[in-house]
Design a protein around this motif. Structure first.
Motif, PDB file in Angstrom:
ATOM      1  N   HIS A  70      19.602 -58.894  71.280  1.00 59.30           N
ATOM      2  CA  HIS A  70      20.576 -58.289  72.434  1.00 59.30           C
ATOM      3  C   HIS A  70      20.397 -57.034  72.071  1.00 59.30           C
ATOM      4  N   LYS A  71      20.439 -56.793  73.600  1.00 54.01           N
ATOM      5  CA  LYS A  71      20.291 -55.191  73.786  1.00 54.01           C
ATOM      6  C   LYS A  71      21.250 -54.863  73.747  1.00 54.01           C
ATOM      7  N   ILE A  72      22.512 -54.324  71.963  1.00 57.28           N
ATOM      8  CA  ILE A  72      23.445 -53.175  71.877  1.00 57.28           C
ATOM      9  C   ILE A  72      23.140 -53.150  70.584  1.00 57.28           C
ATOM     10  N   THR A  73      23.553 -52.308  70.273  1.00 62.37           N
ATOM     11  CA  THR A  73      23.911 -51.559  69.378  1.00 62.37           C
ATOM     12  C   THR A  73      24.079 -52.106  67.784  1.00 62.37           C
ATOM     13  N   SER A  74      24.102 -52.205  66.760  1.00 64.65           N
ATOM     14  CA  SER A  74      24.577 -52.536  65.592  1.00 64.65           C
ATOM     15  C   SER A  74      26.270 -52.471  65.633  1.00 64.65           C
ATOM     16  N   LEU A  75      26.427 -50.995  65.880  1.00 63.37           N
ATOM     17  CA  LEU A  75      28.475 -51.291  66.166  1.00 63.37           C
ATOM     18  C   LEU A  75      28.571 -51.766  67.864  1.00 63.37           C
ATOM     19  N   GLU A  76      27.888 -51.874  68.167  1.00 66.28           N
ATOM     20  CA  GLU A  76      28.707 -52.887  69.264  1.00 66.28           C
ATOM     21  C   GLU A  76      28.826 -54.451  69.043  1.00 66.28           C
ATOM     22  N   LEU A  77      27.134 -54.476  68.270  1.00 71.75           N
ATOM     23  CA  LEU A  77      26.822 -56.275  67.511  1.00 71.75           C
ATOM     24  C   LEU A  77      28.929 -56.055  66.449  1.00 71.75           C
ATOM     25  N   GLY A  78      28.968 -55.364  65.777  1.00 73.66           N
ATOM     26  CA  GLY A  78      30.127 -55.229  64.537  1.00 73.66           C
ATOM     27  C   GLY A  78      31.191 -55.814  65.860  1.00 73.66           C
ATOM     28  N   ALA A  79      31.573 -54.902  66.537  1.00 71.20           N
ATOM     29  CA  ALA A  79      32.919 -54.955  67.170  1.00 71.20           C
ATOM     30  C   ALA A  79      33.065 -56.485  68.233  1.00 71.20           C
ATOM     31  N   VAL A  80      31.918 -56.546  68.614  1.00 72.72           N
ATOM     32  CA  VAL A  80      31.319 -58.177  69.226  1.00 72.72           C
ATOM     33  C   VAL A  80      32.142 -59.002  67.472  1.00 72.72           C
ATOM     34  N   CYS A  81      31.867 -59.382  67.011  1.00 72.57           N
ATOM     35  CA  CYS A  81      32.197 -60.061  66.401  1.00 72.57           C
ATOM     36  C   CYS A  81      33.432 -59.915  65.179  1.00 72.57           C
ATOM     37  N   GLY A  82      33.939 -58.731  65.787  1.00 71.55           N
ATOM     38  CA  GLY A  82      35.359 -58.811  65.762  1.00 71.55           C
ATOM     39  C   GLY A  82      35.136 -57.357  64.191  1.00 71.55           C
ATOM     40  N   LYS A  83      34.426 -56.866  63.602  1.00 74.01           N
ATOM     41  CA  LYS A  83      34.367 -56.456  62.449  1.00 74.01           C
ATOM     42  C   LYS A  83      34.270 -55.052  63.072  1.00 74.01           C
ATOM     43  N   PRO A  84      34.913 -53.948  61.209  1.00 74.92           N
ATOM     44  CA  PRO A  84      34.996 -52.769  62.075  1.00 74.92           C
ATOM     45  C   PRO A  84      33.500 -51.813  61.305  1.00 74.92           C
ATOM     46  N   PHE A  85      32.772 -52.549  61.454  1.00 75.44           N
ATOM     47  CA  PHE A  85      31.669 -51.984  60.870  1.00 75.44           C
ATOM     48  C   PHE A  85      30.254 -52.423  61.729  1.00 75.44           C
ATOM     49  N   PRO A  86      29.164 -51.795  61.821  1.00 75.25           N
ATOM     50  CA  PRO A  86      27.984 -52.114  62.207  1.00 75.25           C
ATOM     51  C   PRO A  86      27.248 -53.428  61.166  1.00 75.25           C
ATOM     52  N   VAL A  87      26.980 -54.211  62.240  1.00 74.56           N
ATOM     53  CA  VAL A  87      26.336 -55.481  62.153  1.00 74.56           C
ATOM     54  C   VAL A  87      24.683 -55.301  62.881  1.00 74.56           C
ATOM     55  N   ALA A  88      23.342 -55.105  62.388  1.00 72.23           N
ATOM     56  CA  ALA A  88      22.820 -55.175  62.568  1.00 72.23           C
ATOM     57  C   ALA A  88      22.003 -56.906  62.655  1.00 72.23           C
ATOM     58  N   ALA A  89      22.120 -57.493  61.803  1.00 71.33           N
ATOM     59  CA  ALA A  89      21.427 -58.852  61.888  1.00 71.33           C
ATOM     60  C   ALA A  89      22.690 -60.109  61.644  1.00 71.33           C
ATOM     61  N   LEU A  90      22.273 -61.176  62.272  1.00 75.62           N
ATOM     62  CA  LEU A  90      23.563 -62.398  61.613  1.00 75.62           C
ATOM     63  C   LEU A  90      22.647 -63.437  62.116  1.00 75.62           C
ATOM     64  N   VAL A  91      23.096 -64.737  61.199  1.00 77.94           N
ATOM     65  CA  VAL A  91      22.220 -65.809  61.260  1.00 77.94           C
ATOM     66  C   VAL A  91      23.577 -67.104  61.260  1.00 77.94           C
ATOM     67  N   VAL A  92      23.079 -67.771  62.776  1.00 80.79           N
ATOM     68  CA  VAL A  92      24.609 -68.878  63.030  1.00 80.79           C
ATOM     69  C   VAL A  92      23.670 -69.904  62.385  1.00 80.79           C
ATOM     70  N   ILE A  93      24.826 -70.492  61.133  1.00 76.35           N
ATOM     71  CA  ILE A  93      24.373 -71.534  60.212  1.00 76.35           C
ATOM     72  C   ILE A  93      24.868 -72.982  61.408  1.00 76.35           C
ATOM     73  N   ASP A  94      26.557 -72.605  61.762  1.00 75.79           N
ATOM     74  CA  ASP A  94      26.997 -73.060  62.222  1.00 75.79           C
ATOM     75  C   ASP A  94      27.884 -72.927  63.750  1.00 75.79           C
ATOM     76  N   GLU A  95      27.427 -72.845  65.064  1.00 74.33           N
ATOM     77  CA  GLU A  95      27.207 -72.678  65.967  1.00 74.33           C
ATOM     78  C   GLU A  95      29.489 -73.164  66.836  1.00 74.33           C
ATOM     79  N   GLY A  96      29.426 -74.230  65.868  1.00 76.10           N
ATOM     80  CA  GLY A  96      31.324 -74.072  66.127  1.00 76.10           C
ATOM     81  C   GLY A  96      31.715 -74.569  67.880  1.00 76.10           C
ATOM     82  N   LEU A  97      32.635 -73.982  68.218  1.00 83.37           N
ATOM     83  CA  LEU A  97      32.947 -74.567  69.380  1.00 83.37           C
ATOM     84  C   LEU A  97      31.957 -73.376  70.606  1.00 83.37           C
ATOM     85  N   SER A  98      31.012 -72.647  70.194  1.00 85.27           N
ATOM     86  CA  SER A  98      30.218 -72.178  71.042  1.00 85.27           C
ATOM     87  C   SER A  98      29.538 -72.368  71.951  1.00 85.27           C
TER      88      SER A  98
END
Length: 101
Positions: free
Chosen positions: A63-91
């Motif tokens: 993704h073309k955003i920083t880890s801080l921005e990715l954390g914000a996208v996930c609704g977290k108050p901390f940086p997220v450098a990587a994530l793995v989607v186990i179940d995409e839910g309704l997305s």
């Protein structure tokens, strides 16, 4: 496709594992449908994640955003450098694989 919205929906309605250590642990076990990496993360982390994801046939999206921005996208108050989607839910996050933004 709004990738940030798709990520947030997956976090809210599906099962998403956040963080590089947990991401690597899950992809080593072959769990997950998609790995998303933030931009400008340490090279060795990116190499580890890509290597194990390739072994487990799990696609990686840089993704073309920083880890801080990715954390914000996930609704977290901390940086997220990587994530793995186990179940995409309704997305529609898996549509990332059909083409770029």
């Amino acid at each position: 496709m709004d990738i940030n919205k798709a990520i947030r929906t997956a976090v809210d309605t599906g099962k998403v594992i956040l963080g590089t250590k947990n991401t690597i642990k899950h992809i080593k076990l072959g769990e997950g449908k998609l790995v998303i990496l933030a931009d400008k993360i340490p090279k060795e982390i990116e190499e580890d994640v890509t290597y194990y994801a390739k072994l487990s046939n799990i696609p990686v999206y840089k993704h073309k955003i920083t880890s801080l921005e990715l954390g914000a996208v996930c609704g977290k108050p901390f940086p997220v450098a990587a994530l793995v989607v186990i179940d995409e839910g309704l997305s529609n996050i898996m549509d990332i694989l059909k083409g770029d933004e």
